[in-house]
Design an enzyme around this catalytic site. Structure first.
Site, PDB file in Angstrom:
ATOM      1  N   THR A 167       0.870  -1.178   0.000  1.00  0.00           N
ATOM      2  CA  THR A 167       0.000   0.000   0.000  1.00  0.00           C
ATOM      3  C   THR A 167       0.901   1.219   0.000  1.00  0.00           C
ATOM      4  O   THR A 167       1.597   1.490   0.978  1.00  0.00           O
ATOM      5  CB  THR A 167      -0.927   0.016   1.230  1.00  0.00           C
ATOM      6  OG1 THR A 167      -1.787  -1.120   1.182  1.00  0.00           O
ATOM      7  CG2 THR A 167      -1.773   1.280   1.249  1.00  0.00           C
ATOM      8  N   LYS A 188      -7.705   1.276  -2.670  1.00  0.00           N
ATOM      9  CA  LYS A 188      -7.305   0.884  -1.307  1.00  0.00           C
ATOM     10  C   LYS A 188      -7.393   2.053  -0.338  1.00  0.00           C
ATOM     11  O   LYS A 188      -7.922   1.919   0.771  1.00  0.00           O
ATOM     12  CB  LYS A 188      -5.872   0.327  -1.342  1.00  0.00           C
ATOM     13  CG  LYS A 188      -5.265  -0.003   0.035  1.00  0.00           C
ATOM     14  CD  LYS A 188      -6.001  -1.132   0.731  1.00  0.00           C
ATOM     15  CE  LYS A 188      -5.484  -1.411   2.134  1.00  0.00           C
ATOM     16  NZ  LYS A 188      -4.168  -2.047   2.164  1.00  0.00           N
ATOM     17  N   LYS A 190      -0.767   5.476   8.519  1.00  0.00           N
ATOM     18  CA  LYS A 190      -0.130   5.485   7.196  1.00  0.00           C
ATOM     19  C   LYS A 190      -1.177   5.596   6.089  1.00  0.00           C
ATOM     20  O   LYS A 190      -1.063   6.432   5.179  1.00  0.00           O
ATOM     21  CB  LYS A 190       0.694   4.212   7.013  1.00  0.00           C
ATOM     22  CG  LYS A 190       1.244   4.029   5.603  1.00  0.00           C
ATOM     23  CD  LYS A 190       1.764   2.630   5.350  1.00  0.00           C
ATOM     24  CE  LYS A 190       2.060   2.399   3.886  1.00  0.00           C
ATOM     25  NZ  LYS A 190       2.480   1.013   3.599  1.00  0.00           N
TER      26      LYS A 190
END
Length: 290
Positions: free
Chosen positions: A87, A162, A237
């Site tokens: 990611t 995502k 994050k």
């Protein structure tokens, strides 16, 4: 297939193990020296990638992805696919795809949902950006490592999917934890709260599948003293990536921004580091209105 697998951490190692069980030839490399039974141990990322049909990466961030891509792309055979399951930021995903294309390779950005449990069980969901041809070539591997792979469009769109998904997840988990803490103070039992909301308009994955209240609903990290699961610092994050993308796209995302601020405070100033992101519930339990 002959597969190079770079990044054998908590997610990468079980993913590689499932590929080996399915009969694929895997050469693995991890900077920490982690090995996976049945995989050839490479001395470098370039060695793992040399001659591979598909090179899979599972890495911490976009900067590391760019560095690994610069090492592996020159040694990959024409027509091979660089399949990144990390990611990372959309910009890095698209930059690596352009670099691969210029070298006669294909690239897919394919971040995953499902966590460590999904990686071990082979039930991950892949959100994939890149060409149809590359997606078709990687499909047999998606079938081994996961239960679903969705082609989201051109390079970078897997990362876009995502970060949008995880922005929703972060916001809804905070709302779920706030609601349980409020229910406590109003004298409503947690079981009654769950029984009502899980079948009403407050239904969400955060409540129904991953309930932050111990002993309520399906088993979750809340039942294991909030050991992750999905660590709060990883949520920081991902919410940070969402805000970075929102700024670049001039998108107004106030709830995403507020969720990032709360999780960042939880991790950096409170006791959230190393705890599951659902540990927001005990945080709100202890707090009054300020």
């Amino acid at each position: 297939m002959k597969i190079g697998f770079i990044g054998l951490g908590n997610m990468g190692a079980p993913m590689a193990a499932n590929l080996i069980k399915a009969g694929h030839e895997v050469s693995g490399f991890d900077v920490a020296g982690v090995t996976v039974e049945g995989a050839a141990q490479a001395a470098s990322a370039g060695e793992a990638a040399r001659g591979a049909d598909i090179v899979i990466t599972m890495l911490p961030n976009g900067a590391i992805l760019r560095a690994v891509a610069a090492e592996v792309i020159p040694v990959m055979p024409p027509g091979a696919v660089l399949l990144d399951c990390s990611t990372v930021d959309v910009e890095s995903a698209r930059a690596v795809a352009e670099q691969a294309d210029a070298a006669g390779l294909a690239a897919l950005d394919a971040p995953v949902s499902g966590g460590i449990g999904g990686a071990a069980a082979g039930t991950l969901t892949f959100m994939v950006g890149g060409s149809e041809a590359a997606f078709a070539k990687a499909q047999p591997l998606f079938d081994v490592m996961g239960q679903k792979a969705v082609h989201c469009g051109p390079a970078g769109n897997g990362q876009a999917a995502k970060i949008c998904n995880n922005m929703i997840l972060g916001v809804t988990m905070i709302a779920t934890c706030e609601a349980f803490a409020l229910a406590d103070k109003l004298g409503l039992s947690r079981q009654a709260m769950f029984d009502v909301v899980s079948t009403s308009s407050g239904y969400s994955w955060s409540l129904n599948a991953y309930c932050p209240a111990p002993g309520i609903g399906p088993k979750s990290p809340a039942d294991n003293d909030y050991k992750p699961g999905f660590a709060s610092e990883l949520m920081v994050k991902d919410l940070g990536l969402a805000q970075q993308a929102a700024e670049a796209a001039d998108a107004d995302t106030p709830m995403g921004a507020q969720a990032l601020a709360l999780y960042r405070q939880f991790v950096e100033e409170e006791d959230g580091k190393g705890r599951d992101f659902s540990a927001m519930l005990p945080r709100f339990e202890k707090r009054g209105r300020s």
